[in-house]
Design a protein around this motif. Structure first.
Motif, PDB file in Angstrom:
ATOM      1  N   ARG A 109      -8.189   6.796  16.596  1.00 19.86           N
ATOM      2  CA  ARG A 109      -7.045   7.041  17.050  1.00 19.86           C
ATOM      3  C   ARG A 109      -6.105   6.256  16.605  1.00 19.86           C
ATOM      4  NH1 ARG A 109     -10.238   5.783  21.938  1.00 19.86           N
ATOM      5  NH2 ARG A 109      -9.324   3.594  21.889  1.00 19.86           N
ATOM      6  N   SER A 110      -4.904   6.830  15.954  1.00 18.81           N
ATOM      7  CA  SER A 110      -4.068   6.064  15.258  1.00 18.81           C
ATOM      8  C   SER A 110      -2.653   6.535  15.912  1.00 18.81           C
ATOM      9  CB  SER A 110      -3.918   6.375  13.677  1.00 18.81           C
ATOM     10  OG  SER A 110      -3.624   7.561  13.784  1.00 18.81           O
ATOM     11  N   GLU A 111      -1.303   5.666  15.650  1.00 17.94           N
ATOM     12  CA  GLU A 111      -0.171   6.244  15.952  1.00 17.94           C
ATOM     13  C   GLU A 111       0.193   7.655  16.229  1.00 17.94           C
ATOM     14  OE1 GLU A 111       3.397   3.995  14.418  1.00 17.94           O
ATOM     15  OE2 GLU A 111       1.997   2.309  14.223  1.00 17.94           O
ATOM     16  N   ARG A 112      -0.161   8.163  14.966  1.00 11.74           N
ATOM     17  CA  ARG A 112       0.288   9.638  15.014  1.00 11.74           C
ATOM     18  C   ARG A 112      -0.902  10.572  15.159  1.00 11.74           C
ATOM     19  NH1 ARG A 112       3.563   8.532   9.688  1.00 11.74           N
ATOM     20  NH2 ARG A 112       5.375   7.355  10.465  1.00 11.74           N
ATOM     21  N   HIS A 167      -4.171   6.974   1.452  1.00 12.89           N
ATOM     22  CA  HIS A 167      -2.617   7.006   1.817  1.00 12.89           C
ATOM     23  C   HIS A 167      -2.095   7.693   0.599  1.00 12.89           C
ATOM     24  CE1 HIS A 167       0.612   6.074   4.148  1.00 12.89           C
ATOM     25  NE2 HIS A 167       1.490   5.216   3.299  1.00 12.89           N
ATOM     26  N   PRO A 168      -1.279   8.513   0.698  1.00 14.22           N
ATOM     27  CA  PRO A 168      -0.622   9.447  -0.460  1.00 14.22           C
ATOM     28  C   PRO A 168       0.837   8.388  -0.638  1.00 14.22           C
ATOM     29  CG  PRO A 168      -0.195  10.623   1.540  1.00 14.22           C
ATOM     30  CD  PRO A 168      -1.093   9.502   1.903  1.00 14.22           C
ATOM     31  N   ALA A 169       0.785   7.343  -1.089  1.00 11.58           N
ATOM     32  CA  ALA A 169       1.819   6.521  -1.281  1.00 11.58           C
ATOM     33  C   ALA A 169       2.343   6.400  -2.653  1.00 11.58           C
ATOM     34  CB  ALA A 169       1.672   5.008  -0.880  1.00 11.58           C
ATOM     35  N   GLY A 192       0.167  13.571  10.540  1.00 14.19           N
ATOM     36  CA  GLY A 192       1.421  12.769  10.192  1.00 14.19           C
ATOM     37  C   GLY A 192       1.286  11.695   9.332  1.00 14.19           C
ATOM     38  N   GLY A 193       0.072  11.303   9.011  1.00 11.68           N
ATOM     39  CA  GLY A 193      -0.139  10.354   7.978  1.00 11.68           C
ATOM     40  C   GLY A 193      -0.168   8.944   8.954  1.00 11.68           C
ATOM     41  N   PHE A 194      -0.585   7.710   8.036  1.00 12.04           N
ATOM     42  CA  PHE A 194      -0.382   6.552   8.773  1.00 12.04           C
ATOM     43  C   PHE A 194       0.849   6.116   8.908  1.00 12.04           C
ATOM     44  CE2 PHE A 194      -5.161   6.080   7.138  1.00 12.04           C
ATOM     45  CZ  PHE A 194      -5.799   6.069   8.370  1.00 12.04           C
ATOM     46  N   SER A 195       1.426   5.024   9.677  1.00 15.99           N
ATOM     47  CA  SER A 195       2.639   4.663   9.698  1.00 15.99           C
ATOM     48  C   SER A 195       2.950   3.364   8.849  1.00 15.99           C
ATOM     49  CB  SER A 195       3.043   4.292  11.156  1.00 15.99           C
ATOM     50  OG  SER A 195       2.152   3.175  11.440  1.00 15.99           O
ATOM     51  N   ASP A 196       3.942   3.170   8.449  1.00 18.98           N
ATOM     52  CA  ASP A 196       4.139   1.952   7.502  1.00 18.98           C
ATOM     53  C   ASP A 196       3.727   0.570   8.197  1.00 18.98           C
ATOM     54  OD1 ASP A 196       5.660   3.711   5.879  1.00 18.98           O
ATOM     55  OD2 ASP A 196       7.768   2.838   6.594  1.00 18.98           O
TER      56      ASP A 196
END
Ligand code: SAH
Length: 236
Positions: A109-112, A167-169, A192-196
């Motif tokens: 479970r993550s932010e998005r 993380h596609p950074a 939605g990816g991980f948040s900053d």
């Protein structure tokens, strides 16, 4: 190679009983006869040669004739925490991670993230682990854990564990994964990816960012690619 069946309790004596889906497979799909030889596994690491003795309408009795210690596990512990995609893609992910030797899959479970499976949905995924293990001959079941929050998973690994966050950074920190590590934990985010803030917290907790290239992969593609990378790069 004889057909494989899963027995859901530890095989400790000379007799084993198949019931439910496994009995259905033996009795009605394979139409097995008494005297036929099959392979049994109980998910704890070994496999067993067994002979069909008694067939009933919904169960079958087998005689266990030999215990074989055949280890098809990876030489290190591999855990993936993944913000699981929906539906069929979830099942595909579970099947492939089982084939690749992942030890534990943790719905994240993550932010998005979207809602993670629980209860009967988790049971269905555990059934997919069994189906995949029958096919790929794995003798130990991949564990599917209860969903966990991103921040709880960040802090979970023991100190010696190597930690990768996908993380596609556009930047990959050096990651080497040699024989020295006994354990590897990998985080894969939601569509939605991980948040900053999540990425910053992971860096703070010594997670190493992994970029898989300039294309954005689906969740399951990223997870499968990372499991394959880990499984093969850890070979002696
Ligand atoms: N919407 C996000 C991408 C999410 S893809 C964005 O545009 O940045 C879902 C997850 O798959 C990501 O959180 C990441 O963990 C993994 N992933 C997908 N493509 C990746 C890549 N090229 N490199 C590393 N991880 C990737």
């Amino acid at each position: 190679m004889s057909h494989r069946f899963y027995v859901d309790s530890p095989i400790t004596d000379k007799l084993a009983t198949l019931a439910g889906t496994e009995a259905h497979h033996l009795l009605h799909v394979l139409r097995a006869r008494a005297g036929e030889e099959v392979t049994l596994f109980d998910g704890n690491g070994a496999e067993f040669r067994a002979v069909v003795r008694e067939l009933n309408r919904q169960t079958a009795q087998l005689e266990v004739v030999e215990r074989l210690e055949i280890d098809r596990e990876l030489p290190f512990a591999l855990s993936l925490a993944v913000a699981l995609p929906k539906g069929d893609r979830q099942k595909l992910l579970v099947e492939k991670l089982t084939e690749l030797g992942v030890g534990r899959l943790v719905p994240l479970r993550s932010e998005r993230s979207v809602a993670q499976p629980k209860g009967s949905a988790l049971d269905r995924l555990r059934r997919s682990v069994i189906e995949a293990s029958k096919q790929c001959r794995r003798n130990r079941l991949m564990e599917i854990a209860e969903p966990i929050s991103f921040h709880d998973f960040l802090e979970k690994p023991a100190a010696a564990t190597a930690r990768w966050i996908a993380h596609p950074a556009g930047e990959t920190e050096t990651h080497s994964f040699g024989q020295a590590h006994g354990e590897l934990a990998i985080l894969v985010g939601p569509e939605g990816g991980f948040s900053d803030a999540e990425v910053a917290a992971a860096r703070e907790a010594d997670w190493c960012c992994i970029d898989l290239g300039p294309r954005i992969l689906r969740i399951e593609t990223a997870a499968i690619a990372l499991a394959a990378l880990a499984a093969t790069s850890a070979r002696p």
